[in-house]
Scaffold this active site. Structure first.
Site, mmCIF file in Angstrom:
data_model
loop_
_atom_site.group_PDB
_atom_site.id
_atom_site.type_symbol
_atom_site.label_atom_id
_atom_site.label_comp_id
_atom_site.label_asym_id
_atom_site.label_seq_id
_atom_site.Cartn_x
_atom_site.Cartn_y
_atom_site.Cartn_z
ATOM 1 N N GLU A 32 42.244 54.346 -44.618
ATOM 2 C CA GLU A 32 43.585 53.982 -44.183
ATOM 3 C C GLU A 32 43.713 52.483 -43.982
ATOM 4 O OE1 GLU A 32 45.309 57.882 -41.951
ATOM 5 O OE2 GLU A 32 43.976 56.613 -40.796
ATOM 6 N N ASN A 70 45.380 55.445 -26.671
ATOM 7 C CA ASN A 70 46.150 56.356 -27.524
ATOM 8 C C ASN A 70 45.428 57.683 -27.639
ATOM 9 O OD1 ASN A 70 48.306 54.593 -28.322
ATOM 10 N ND2 ASN A 70 46.738 53.439 -29.428
ATOM 11 N N SER A 125 35.192 44.623 -28.659
ATOM 12 C CA SER A 125 35.652 45.840 -27.989
ATOM 13 C C SER A 125 34.777 46.066 -26.762
ATOM 14 C CB SER A 125 35.554 47.040 -28.937
ATOM 15 O OG SER A 125 36.497 46.885 -29.974
ATOM 16 N N LEU A 126 35.302 45.719 -25.602
ATOM 17 C CA LEU A 126 34.493 45.754 -24.378
ATOM 18 C C LEU A 126 34.682 47.083 -23.647
ATOM 19 C CD1 LEU A 126 32.566 43.970 -22.722
ATOM 20 C CD2 LEU A 126 34.549 43.114 -21.473
ATOM 21 N N HIS A 127 35.885 47.353 -23.239
ATOM 22 C CA HIS A 127 36.324 48.659 -22.726
ATOM 23 C C HIS A 127 35.706 49.111 -21.415
ATOM 24 C CE1 HIS A 127 38.226 48.749 -26.517
ATOM 25 N NE2 HIS A 127 37.303 49.352 -27.219
ATOM 26 N N GLU A 159 32.964 49.623 -38.629
ATOM 27 C CA GLU A 159 32.457 48.526 -37.802
ATOM 28 C C GLU A 159 32.157 47.355 -38.742
ATOM 29 O OE1 GLU A 159 32.053 47.374 -34.731
ATOM 30 O OE2 GLU A 159 30.970 45.718 -35.669
ATOM 31 N N CYS A 184 46.051 51.961 -32.567
ATOM 32 C CA CYS A 184 44.616 51.695 -32.381
ATOM 33 C C CYS A 184 43.854 52.980 -32.098
ATOM 34 C CB CYS A 184 44.392 50.774 -31.186
ATOM 35 S SG CYS A 184 45.147 49.195 -31.368
ATOM 36 N N CYS A 195 31.971 55.923 -30.866
ATOM 37 C CA CYS A 195 32.571 55.673 -29.553
ATOM 38 C C CYS A 195 33.296 56.952 -29.119
ATOM 39 C CB CYS A 195 33.543 54.499 -29.624
ATOM 40 S SG CYS A 195 32.720 52.962 -30.084
ATOM 41 N N CYS A 211 37.269 57.358 -29.812
ATOM 42 C CA CYS A 211 37.923 56.873 -31.034
ATOM 43 C C CYS A 211 37.933 57.927 -32.135
ATOM 44 C CB CYS A 211 37.184 55.622 -31.531
ATOM 45 S SG CYS A 211 37.904 54.903 -33.011
ATOM 46 N N CYS A 262 32.716 55.949 -39.760
ATOM 47 C CA CYS A 262 32.099 54.953 -38.878
ATOM 48 C C CYS A 262 30.960 55.617 -38.127
ATOM 49 C CB CYS A 262 33.139 54.427 -37.879
ATOM 50 S SG CYS A 262 32.507 53.140 -36.784
ATOM 51 N N CYS A 287 46.121 45.637 -40.911
ATOM 52 C CA CYS A 287 44.953 46.135 -40.192
ATOM 53 C C CYS A 287 44.059 46.821 -41.228
ATOM 54 C CB CYS A 287 45.376 47.103 -39.088
ATOM 55 S SG CYS A 287 43.981 47.803 -38.175
HETATM 56 N N1 SAH Z 1 34.593 48.854 -34.872
HETATM 57 C C1 SAH Z 1 35.351 47.699 -34.526
HETATM 58 C C2 SAH Z 1 36.672 47.638 -35.244
HETATM 59 C C3 SAH Z 1 37.668 48.698 -34.799
HETATM 60 S S1 SAH Z 1 38.909 47.883 -33.930
HETATM 61 C C4 SAH Z 1 35.474 47.600 -33.035
HETATM 62 O O1 SAH Z 1 35.029 48.521 -32.351
HETATM 63 O O2 SAH Z 1 35.951 46.594 -32.534
HETATM 64 C C5 SAH Z 1 39.832 49.181 -33.278
HETATM 65 C C6 SAH Z 1 40.105 48.965 -31.813
HETATM 66 O O3 SAH Z 1 40.802 50.096 -31.286
HETATM 67 C C7 SAH Z 1 38.806 48.869 -31.034
HETATM 68 O O4 SAH Z 1 38.928 47.958 -29.990
HETATM 69 C C8 SAH Z 1 38.688 50.277 -30.518
HETATM 70 O O5 SAH Z 1 37.811 50.369 -29.448
HETATM 71 C C9 SAH Z 1 40.103 50.589 -30.161
HETATM 72 N N2 SAH Z 1 40.350 52.010 -29.997
HETATM 73 C C10 SAH Z 1 39.597 53.020 -30.450
HETATM 74 N N3 SAH Z 1 40.137 54.215 -30.108
HETATM 75 C C11 SAH Z 1 41.244 53.922 -29.417
HETATM 76 C C12 SAH Z 1 42.251 54.734 -28.837
HETATM 77 N N4 SAH Z 1 42.195 56.060 -28.909
HETATM 78 N N5 SAH Z 1 43.274 54.111 -28.215
HETATM 79 C C13 SAH Z 1 43.356 52.752 -28.188
HETATM 80 N N6 SAH Z 1 42.442 51.948 -28.736
HETATM 81 C C14 SAH Z 1 41.397 52.524 -29.348
#
Ligand code: SAH
Length: 345
Positions: free
Chosen positions: A90, A293, A217-219, A163, A336, A114, A117, A110, A103
């Site tokens: 996509e 999301n 992507s810290l989270h 990634e 995202c 995570c 995701c 992947c 994007c």
């Molecule tokens: N693998 C890379 C590139 C993906 S970027 C990375 O992890 O940075 C996509 C972004 O969306 C990342 O920051 C990811 O953590 C975030 N993401 C993943 N699932 C999500 C969700 N359900 N809601 C909002 N953001 C999400």
């Protein structure tokens, strides 16, 4: 066959020299395919017939095919692209006031797994080739040109499925091509690569001397929470990741963006905001908050608007620069973390 869209300029110059041509043929080819939008070698009138034959024999200008196109009520377009081997990925076009943002996906599936995701639900099948990533942009550009001749992609975020730092060399060639003045000429500061935190690649990236934006992507504000959300944290915990980010900021003299999704009851308390502020103290970074999301396959829920704003206010009060990410295309699962090859299932 060599796909011309996969050739970074130095590599293309080398190929031309190997063909017994002059190096400038490479720039000439860039001009034909990226500026004049040539779709066949036969159009390239200032290249000798004989060399055009060689190009036809050995090179291609194949692009991914649009398998499915969805348009959101906010104008966001999500494409499911079919690649040469039948694999599907996509790619998303978002329309910001400042430009058209692509994007881009970097892998089919992947492996980062995570917990929150959708992209990680499908194991990595393979890395995307350089020409496939360039192809994502070109296919979007073709759609935009149908709307108006002046329209094109102005910004790129490598934040689709995959990634990017697990496909490092191809992603670097990709950014060099789209950044090249004779190719798509997308400014380095308009390109962002996002990683879940593969530290040895962050170090490598620090040495590239690129002005491309880096997002992490810290989270989570601590290892305990991050271990639950992101498998990568076991390999590269925060005490390794944060110093690597600081080192990058110093070497590149660029600030990073920390992406932080807000999940109800998991990482969205005021204490978490304080902990996060402390964790990234000394980074030039800024924090991009992403309200979570929902993904069908898991239980995580989005934080309330109130919690999102309280979190933001607390970061700002603590002196952290932070914003809430604008959301696009959630009605077509283009937001995202929602990217996957859904119609494949
Ligand atoms: N693998 C890379 C590139 C993906 S970027 C990375 O992890 O940075 C996509 C972004 O969306 C990342 O920051 C990811 O953590 C975030 N993401 C993943 N699932 C999500 C969700 N359900 N809601 C909002 N953001 C999400």
């Amino acid at each position: 066959m060599i796909n011309l869209y996969g050739q970074e300029i130095k590599k293309l110059e080398k190929l031309m020299l190997d063909e017994g041509q002059k190096a400038y043929r490479a720039t000439q080819l860039y001009t034909w395919i990226y500026e004049k939008h040539a779709t066949s070698f036969d159009e390239m009138s200032d290249i000798s017939l004989r060399f055009r034959e060689v190009l036809n024999e050995k090179y291609t200008l194949d692009l991914p095919k649009i398998f499915k196109k969805q348009v959101s009520s906010d104008g966001t377009i999500k494409l499911l692209l079919e690649l040469q081997d039948g694999a599907k990925v996509e790619t998303v076009l978002m329309r910001y006031s400042y430009g058209n943002v692509a994007c881009v996906s970097s892998q089919v599936g992947c492996n980062m797994a995570c917990a929150f995701c959708a992209s990680g639900l499908f194991k990595k099948q393979r890395n995307l080739e350089v020409e496939e990533m360039v192809g994502e942009i070109l296919v979007l550009n073709n759609l935009l040109r149908e709307e108006s001749l002046e329209k094109h992609i102005t910004h790129v975020v490598v934040m689709g499925t995959g990634e990017p730092f697990d496909n490092y060399d191809n992603v670097m060639d990709f950014v060099r091509i789209i950044n090249h003045p004779k190719a798509l000429a997308i400014g380095a500061r308009h390109i962002t690569v996002s990683t879940c935190g593969i530290v040895d690649k962050i170090k490598k990236y620090s040495e590239e001397g690129l002005q491309i934006n880096l997002a992490i992507s810290l989270h989570a504000p601590n290892n305990q929470i991050r271990n639950k959300l992101m498998k990568i944290n076991k390999a590269y915990p925060l005490e390794v990741l944060i110093p690597a980010v600081k080192e990058y900021e110093q070497k590149a003299n660029r600030r990073v963006t920390f992406e932080y999704i807000l999940i109800k009851g998991v990482n969205d308390s005021i204490e978490n905001a304080d902990e996060l502020s402390k964790l990234i103290k000394g980074c030039m970074a800024y924090v991009n908050l992403i309200p979570y999301n929902p993904v069908m396959e898991n239980e995580f829920q989005r934080s309330s608007d109130k919690a999102v704003h309280a979190f933001l206010d607390r970061l700002i009060k603590n002196g952290v620069t932070a914003t809430i990410r604008k959301e696009f295309g959630s009605d077509i699962d283009a937001a995202c973390g929602q990217l996957r090859a859904k119609s494949e299932k």
